[in-house]
Design an enzyme around this catalytic site. Structure first.
Site, PDB file in Angstrom:
ATOM      1  N   HIS A   1       0.830  -1.157   0.061  1.00  0.00           N
ATOM      2  CA  HIS A   1       0.189  -0.044   0.003  1.00  0.00           C
ATOM      3  C   HIS A   1       0.967   1.082  -0.015  1.00  0.00           C
ATOM      4  CE1 HIS A   1      -4.069  -0.740  -0.708  1.00  0.00           C
ATOM      5  NE2 HIS A   1      -3.674  -2.049   0.041  1.00  0.00           N
TER       6      HIS A   1
ATOM      7  N   GLU B   1     -10.249 -11.135  -6.677  1.00  0.00           N
ATOM      8  CA  GLU B   1      -8.898 -11.184  -6.146  1.00  0.00           C
ATOM      9  C   GLU B   1      -8.525 -12.006  -5.517  1.00  0.00           C
ATOM     10  OE1 GLU B   1      -8.450  -7.141  -4.171  1.00  0.00           O
ATOM     11  OE2 GLU B   1     -10.476  -7.386  -3.063  1.00  0.00           O
TER      12      GLU B   1
ATOM     13  N   ASP C   1      -4.026  -8.201  -4.947  1.00  0.00           N
ATOM     14  CA  ASP C   1      -4.124  -9.479  -3.967  1.00  0.00           C
ATOM     15  C   ASP C   1      -4.539 -10.946  -4.736  1.00  0.00           C
ATOM     16  OD1 ASP C   1      -4.541  -8.451  -1.417  1.00  0.00           O
ATOM     17  OD2 ASP C   1      -6.100  -7.330  -2.069  1.00  0.00           O
TER      18      ASP C   1
ATOM     19  N   CYS D   1      -8.634  -3.505 -12.068  1.00  0.00           N
ATOM     20  CA  CYS D   1      -7.966  -2.287 -11.394  1.00  0.00           C
ATOM     21  C   CYS D   1      -6.565  -2.638 -10.550  1.00  0.00           C
ATOM     22  CB  CYS D   1      -8.960  -1.553 -10.602  1.00  0.00           C
ATOM     23  SG  CYS D   1      -9.578  -2.998  -9.445  1.00  0.00           S
TER      24      CYS D   1
HETATM   25  C1  PEP Z   1      -6.080  -5.494  -5.696  1.00  0.00           C
HETATM   26  O1  PEP Z   1      -5.692  -6.031  -5.046  1.00  0.00           O
HETATM   27  O2  PEP Z   1      -5.502  -5.512  -6.941  1.00  0.00           O
HETATM   28  C2  PEP Z   1      -6.631  -4.177  -5.765  1.00  0.00           C
HETATM   29  C3  PEP Z   1      -6.850  -3.213  -6.741  1.00  0.00           C
HETATM   30  O3  PEP Z   1      -7.120  -3.677  -4.478  1.00  0.00           O
HETATM   31  P1  PEP Z   1      -6.017  -3.203  -3.304  1.00  0.00           P
HETATM   32  O4  PEP Z   1      -4.647  -2.897  -3.821  1.00  0.00           O
HETATM   33  O5  PEP Z   1      -6.615  -1.917  -2.878  1.00  0.00           O
HETATM   34  O6  PEP Z   1      -6.245  -4.387  -2.339  1.00  0.00           O
HETATM   35 MG    MG Z   2      -7.416  -5.794  -3.201  1.00  0.00          MG
END
Ligand code: PEP
Ligand code: MG
Length: 590
Positions: free
Chosen positions: A198, A441, A465, A512
Site C-alpha cells: 500500500h 482477487e 491480491d 484495477c
Molecule cells: C488489488 O488487490 O489488486 C486491488 C486493486 O485492491 P487493493 O490494492 O486496494 O487491495
Molecule cells: Mg485488493
C-alpha cells in the site's frame, strides 16, 4: 584534525514510484521517540529496569551486526562506521553512566539515557576540534537507536511535519500515508514493502518518488542527511558527492521533460491501430486525486478506495460526510464512470481504532473487506446509503472487495436492496439502477466466476491480491517482492479464465490491479477482451500510448502462445521479443 566529508553510499531497493528527488532525510521512526517521559522506578524494580536497558543495547548491537552482514559488497567497505557504533554502544560515558543514573535517581531507562546523552552532547559541542564534535554526533546517533528499541515502535504524526523532507521509515501504515501533505513530502524510502504494497500504491498515486524494500541498509541514513531518491531505478544515494548531485539534477530534469512529452498525447483516445477502443481509468484513494486523473487523460475512475476516509479519526464517518466526499468525485468526473469500492479495511489496511481493530495473527486472511462489512451491517449500510444517494448524480458503480463465495455476493445484494427500500421509504433522492460488480482477487472467486457472473454487472480483477493469495506472496514483504509477478503462468491463465466467463455472460470486464499499469502486460489484457484498465493516474499516458501502437488481431496469437508457456521468464521473454521495440520507444522518452 579536519572533518572528513560523509561517505557517499548507494543503497538498492525496489522501484516503487517513479521520479527523482533530492532533499533532507526525515527519520519517521526516530522522530517518534523525541518526547521521552520521566517516571519513578521503585528500588526493588531497579534491577529489572537496568536489564531492560541492557536488552535494548543488545538489540541495537544485533541490529548493527545484521546491517553489516546484509549489506551488499560495494557497501561493505563502509561498514567501519557501523563497527564504530557497535563499540560506542558499550562506551563508558554512555552505557555505564545510564545504568548509574537509573540506579542513583530511580528513574526509567529512557529518561536516564536522554539525560546522559544531553550531557555528552553539551560536552562535545564545546570542543574546538571538529573530529571530537563528530564523535559526539556518533554517540547521539547510537543512543537514538537504543532509544527506539527501548520504547518500541511509536507512530509519528506526519501531518505535523513543517519542512520539505524525504521520509525514511521502516514502513508507513495507511493511517500514516493518509496524513502526508504533498507540499511537505518530496519522496519516500522504506525498509519494507514493494511495488504492490500500500505504501507503494500511495506513493505512485501521490506522485512521490519512492524506493521501497531497502532492508536494513536503510538504517545508515541519519536525520537531516542529504539523500537522492531515484524511484525510476530503485536506488537511494546517501550523502551524494557534488558530481553525483549534478548528475542527478540532470536526470531529474530529463525525467520531468519525459513526463511532459508523454502527457501531451494523454487526451487522445486509447484506440488500437485496428480501431478497438479501451477505457483507461484512474485509481484514487482521496477525492482530491480526481484532478490528477483528469490531467493525465483518464476516462473515469475504475477504483475509488474508500477506506482512507475511515483513518486517523476517533469515530466512523457519517453518511453525510461520505456522501459529500463521493459527490465531490462524481461531480468532477461526470459523465465519466466512478467506481466506488466499499470499505476494504483490515488486512494490510488496518486502522488502529480500539473499538474495531483486533490483533489478528494473519490479517491478510482475517476479517477484511466484505467480511468485516457483513459482520457490521450498520457501518456497511451507512456507506451503502451514501453510495446509492450519490448514484443519483452521475455514472456511479458499486464494487465489492475480497469476494470469496457466492453467499457473500447474495448477502451484499440483499443489503443493497434493503438500503434502497429504506431510502425510498424516507423519500430521499437516490438511484436503484446502480451497476454492481465484484473484485476478482481471491482464487476461489476465479474458480466460481461462472456463478458470480450470474449475480453481477461486472468483474474487476484485482491482481495485487490475486497474486498475493494465489502465489502465497505477501504483497508487503520485500524479501519476496520479486516473486509478485503478474506474468506468472498461473496468473495469466486465471485472468484468461475470468475473461472468458465474463464474455460468456456478457458482463463488464475490468482490471484495477497493478498489472494493468505496466505497458508490457497490455497486449495480453487487450487480447483477453478486458474493456477497462484502471491504474495510478500517472501511468495512464504510457498505457494509452501502448494501446495506440497495438493491433487487436496481432495480440490474439501472442495470447495463444503465452498460454502454452510454463514459466514467468518465458512469458516475459515472449513479450519483450514481440513488443520490445515499442516498449523501449516508450521508455526511451525518459
Ligand atoms: C488489488 O488487490 O489488486 C486491488 C486493486 O485492491 P487493493 O490494492 O486496494 O487491495
Ligand atoms: Mg485488493
Amino acid at each position: 584534525m579536519t572533518k572528513t566529508p560523509a561517505m557517499e553510499l548507494v543503497l538498492k531497493g525496489i522501484k516503487a514510484s517513479p521520479g527523482i528527488c533530492i532533499g533532507k532525510a526525515y527519520l519517521v521512526d526516530k522522530e517518534g521517540v523525541e518526547v521521552v517521559k520521566k517516571y519513578n522506578i521503585p528500588a526493588k524494580e531497579l534491577g529489572k529496569e537496568i536489564n531492560r536497558f541492557k536488552s535494548a543495547v543488545k538489540q541495537t548491537s544485533d541490529e548493527l551486526h545484521r546491517i553489516i552482514e546484509d549489506s551488499p559488497e560495494e557497501f561493505r567497505q563502509n561498514a567501519n562506521i557501523l563497527e564504530t557504533y557497535i563499540l560506542l554502544l558499550k562506551d563508558k560515558m554512555l552505557y555505564e553512566r545510564t545504568i548509574e543514573t537509573i540506579n542513583d535517581e530511580h528513574v526509567n531507562a529512557e529518561w536516564a539515557l536522554k539525560k546522559v546523552v544531553m550531557g555528552i552532547r553539551m560536552m562535545f559541542l564545546d570542543m574546538a576540534d571538529e573530529y571530537f564534535r563528530e564523535r559526539g554526533n556518533d554517540i547521539v546517533h547510537v543512543s537514538d537507536r537504543i532509544m527506539r528499541n527501548l520504547v518500541g515502535e511509536e507512530q509519528v504524526n506526519l501531518g505535523n511535519i513543517n519542512k520539505r523532507v524525504i521520509l525514511v521509515a521502516e514502513d508507513l501504515s495507511p493511517a500514516q500515508t493518509s496524513q502526508i501533505q504533498l507540499e511537505k513530502i518530496m519522496g519516500l524510502i522504506t525498509e519494507r514493502g514493494g511495488r504492490a504494497s500500500h505504501t507503494g500504491i500511495i506513493a505512485r498515486t501521490l506522485e512521490i518518488p519512492a524506493t521501497l524494500g531497502l532492508g536494513q541498509s536503510i538504517r545508515v541514513v541519519r536525520h537531516d542527511d542529504i539523500i537522492i531518491v531515484d524511484g525510476n531505478e530503485g536506488v537511494v544515494i546517501v550523502n551524494p558527492s557534488d558530481d553525483t548531485l549534478i548528475e542527478y539534477e540532470e536526470r531529474k530534469f530529463a525525467y520531468e521533460r519525459y513526463k511532459a512529452i508523454i502527457a501531451r498525447g494523454s487526451y487522445e483516445a486509447a484506440e488500437t491501430v485496428d480501431g478497438h477502443r479501451l477505457a483507461v481509468m484512474g485509481n484514487i484513494e482521496l477525492p482530491e486525486e480526481v484532478v490528477s486523473v483528469l490531467d493525465y487523460g483518464g476516462d473515469g475512475i475504475g477504483l475509488y478506495r474508500t477506506e482512507f476516509q475511515y483513518m486517523n479519526r476517533s469515530e466512523f464517518p457519517s453518511e453525510e460526510e461520505l456522501f459529500d466526499k463521493y459527490k465531490d468525485v462524481v461531480d468532477v468526473m461526470a459523465p465519466r464512470p466512478v467506481t466506488i469500492r466499499t470499505l476494504d479495511v483490515n488486512g494490510d489496511k488496518a486502522v488502529s481504532w480500539e473499538q474495531w481493530s483486533r490483533e489478528e495473527i494473519n490479517p491478510a486472511l482475517g476479517l477484511r473487506a466484505i467480511r468485516y462489512c457483513l459482520k457490521k451491517p450498520k457501518i456497511f449500510k451507512t456507506q451503502l446509503r451514501a453510495i446509492l444517494r450519490v448514484a443519483a448524480y452521475g455514472n456511479v458503480r458499486i464494487l465489492i472487495p475480497m469476494i470469496s463465495s457466492l453467499e457473500e455476493v447474495i448477502e451484499t445484494k440483499k443489503l443493497i436492496m434493503e438500503t434502497a427500500d429504506e431510502l425510498e421509504k424516507e423519500g430521499v433522492t437516490f438511484s436503484r439502477t446502480i451497476q454492481t460488480g465484484v473484485m476478482i482477487e481471491v482464487p476461489s472467486a476465479v474458480i466460481i466466476a461462472d456463478s458470480l457472473a450470474r449475480e453481477v454487472d461486472f468483474f474487476s480483477i484485482g491482481t495485487n491480491d490475486l497474486i498475493q493469495y494465489t502465489l502465497a506472496i505477501d504483497r508487503g514483504n520485500f524479501e519476496v517482492a520479486h516473486m509478485h509477478q503478474p506474468l506468472h503462468p498461473a496468473i495469466v491463465k486465471m485472468v484468461k479464465h475470468v475473461s472468458d466467463v465474463a464474455a460468456g455472460h456478457k458482463i463488464g470486464l475490468y482490471m484495477c490491479g497493478e498489472m494493468a499499469s505496466d505497458p508490457i502486460h497490455v497486449p495480453l489484457l487487450l487480447a483477453m477482451g478486458i474493456k477497462e484498465l484502471s491504474m495510478n493516474p500517472q501511468c495512464i499516458p504510457e498505457v494509452k500510448r501502448m494501446i495506440r501502437s497495438l493491433s487487436l488481431e496481432g495480440t490474439k496469437d501472442l495470447l495463444d502462445k503465452a498460454l502454452t508457456l510454463n514459466t514467468t521468464l518465458e512469458i516475459n521473454n515472449l513479450m519483450q521479443d514481440t513488443y520490445g521495440k515499442i516498449l523501449s520507444d516508450i521508455a526511451s522518452l525518459k
